[in-house]
Design a protein around this motif. Structure first.
Motif, mmCIF file in Angstrom:
data_model
loop_
_atom_site.group_PDB
_atom_site.id
_atom_site.type_symbol
_atom_site.label_atom_id
_atom_site.label_comp_id
_atom_site.label_asym_id
_atom_site.label_seq_id
_atom_site.Cartn_x
_atom_site.Cartn_y
_atom_site.Cartn_z
ATOM 1 N N ARG A 146 0.851 -1.187 0.000
ATOM 2 C CA ARG A 146 0.000 0.000 0.000
ATOM 3 C C ARG A 146 0.885 1.234 0.000
ATOM 4 O O ARG A 146 1.873 1.304 0.740
ATOM 5 N N ASP A 160 -1.824 4.391 3.918
ATOM 6 C CA ASP A 160 -2.752 3.558 4.691
ATOM 7 C C ASP A 160 -3.267 4.346 5.891
ATOM 8 O O ASP A 160 -2.481 4.851 6.705
ATOM 9 N N TYR A 205 -7.142 2.885 2.275
ATOM 10 C CA TYR A 205 -5.762 2.932 1.793
ATOM 11 C C TYR A 205 -5.725 3.285 0.308
ATOM 12 O O TYR A 205 -6.745 3.248 -0.394
#
Length: 445
Positions: free
Chosen positions: A278, A281, A319
């Motif tokens: 990610r 986040d 995210y």
């Protein structure tokens, strides 16, 4: 002249005295009511501090007791309970007495020396030991006393047949009068924080942290139903209220805010864990616990309560990855039964709670919304899973201690498991487990 002198020694056996004393005080078998005559405004005398003797001592036990060294208590912490019971007067032992008494080693038959002061009730039944001339005022409860070591009567000398004029006996010196030792005053009523009726309230803040793990009995990788885990950290607000410290209505509230969830990982079919890639986040876990009910006292320090509990837990993921904003919310809500046991010291300096919750009925909900940044930008429709039934099992324990004045510190541990049953089309059985450590401070009485 012959003088006949006959000396008679009388040995008195006190078995009859024992029977009469036991008859007056009824200290054997079921306890009598003497310690239940409490002073108005005071709490009852703790039943656990009253000595218990199933039967009267035997003659051999009395002989052994009369020959032992006098017992002198070293611990005086029970003296604070004396003011709870009505005391009629103070008597002073005229002889040594074998008494059934609460000691540091339990309920024993011990020898208390002549001159010991004893508090008695209106029926002249022993209540508390107020100390010997050489010992401390312990305030220990004693339920019966039997006089022992009584000196034999003086020898009887018969007058001679012939009267002999004897010189006059000198007058014996006047006995020295020993001023009695002043009796100690009864302790003033102890200022007890808790009342028979009243409101006890606390409000505070703290931290909850711990691991969260989700498993499936029937994994479905195509729908994201694979084992996953992460760690949670969140500030919490807590509030508690009781009708009284011993019994009555009670309630508690715990809710989290802000916080974060990190270390998101998935488990593949080989059992290996891999992290979720990610770019940004802002995921977090949110919880809410609300319970209330009625509790009943068990003795002087323990109470047990039963009631209802409402619980909510959300794994809220937000995210940015692969040029896509994703928001996923997986939440559980249950309503069930709660059982709580509380143990508190007399001044509530330390309070320990143990609780269990069974969420009998509830729902599991999940939806996902994605927005691809492009080019070209794509706003995907929200995907909503079918609502499922959910259940909850939770166990927890907490210690609450007074730090200074109204400031109290607390620390607790809890284990929770949320279970949900998927529809027939997607039969994966989901289990989410949470182990949390909570600590913080509260303000209250």
């Amino acid at each position: 002249m012959r003088m006949r002198i006959s000396v008679t020694f009388v040995f008195v056996v006190f078995s009859l005295a024992l029977v009469s004393t036991a008859s007056a005080q009824t200290p054997f078998g079921p306890p009598d009511e003497r310690y239940s005559h409490r002073v108005e405004g005071q709490r009852p005398y703790p039943a656990s501090l009253v000595p218990k003797f199933e039967s009267a001592p035997t003659q051999d036990q009395l002989v052994a007791c009369a020959g032992q060294k006098p017992y002198e208590p070293a611990d005086t912490h029970l003296y604070r309970y004396v003011s709870r019971v009505k005391v009629a007067r103070i008597r002073v032992q005229e002889t040594d007495e074998c008494t059934g008494m609460r000691t540091a080693a339990g309920d024993k038959l011990v020898l208390r020396p002549k001159g010991t002061k004893v508090a008695v009730d209106e029926l002249d039944r022993d209540l508390f030991d107020f100390g010997s001339p050489n010992g401390a005022v312990c305030g220990n409860a004693r339920v019966f006393s039997i006089p022992v070591n009584i000196p034999p009567p003086p020898a009887v000398i018969e007058e001679p047949a012939l009267m002999i004029e004897l010189p006059p006996r000198p007058e014996p010196p006047a006995p020295r009068v020993r001023r009695p030792r002043p009796l100690p005053p009864l302790p003033p009523p102890v200022a007890v924080r808790e009342k028979e009726e009243g409101i006890i309230y606390q409000i505070g803040t703290g931290i909850i942290a711990g691991p969260v793990k989700t498993t499936y009995e029937y994994p479905d990788p195509n729908r994201g139903n694979v084992p996953q885990r992460h760690k949670m950290f969140a500030p919490v607000l807590t509030a508690q209220v009781d009708q009284s410290s011993q019994g009555g209505f009670f309630g508690s509230l715990t809710t989290s805010f802000a916080g974060s969830a990190w270390g998101m990982k998935l488990q593949d079919i080989t059992g290996a864990w891999s992290g979720k890639s990610r770019d940004d986040d802002d995921s977090r876990d949110k919880l809410l616990r609300l319970s209330g009910g009625y509790k009943f006292p068990l003795g002087d320090v323990v109470s047990v309560g039963v009631g209802l509990s409402y619980d909510r837990f959300c794994l809220c993921e937000k995210y940015f990855a692969q040029n896509t904003n994703t928001v996923t919310k997986r939440s559980y809500r249950t309503l069930g039964l709660s059982v709580e046991a509380t143990a508190a010291t007399e001044s509530r300096g330390l309070v320990v709670r143990v609780e269990g919750t069974l969420g009998l009925t509830g729902k599991r909900e999940k939806w996902t919304k994605q927005n691809y940044q492009g080019p070209p930008p794509i706003d995907f429709p929200r995907i909503v899973d079918q609502r499922e039934s959910a259940k909850l099992h939770r166990l927890g324990a907490e210690a609450d201690i007074r730090i200074a004045g109204p400031v109290r510190g607390f620390v607790g541990v809890s284990w929770s498991r949320w279970d949900s049953k998927r529809p027939i089309a997607h039969p994966a059985q989901e289990h989410t487990r949470i182990f949390g450590l909570t600590f913080g401070i509260r303000l209250g009485n």
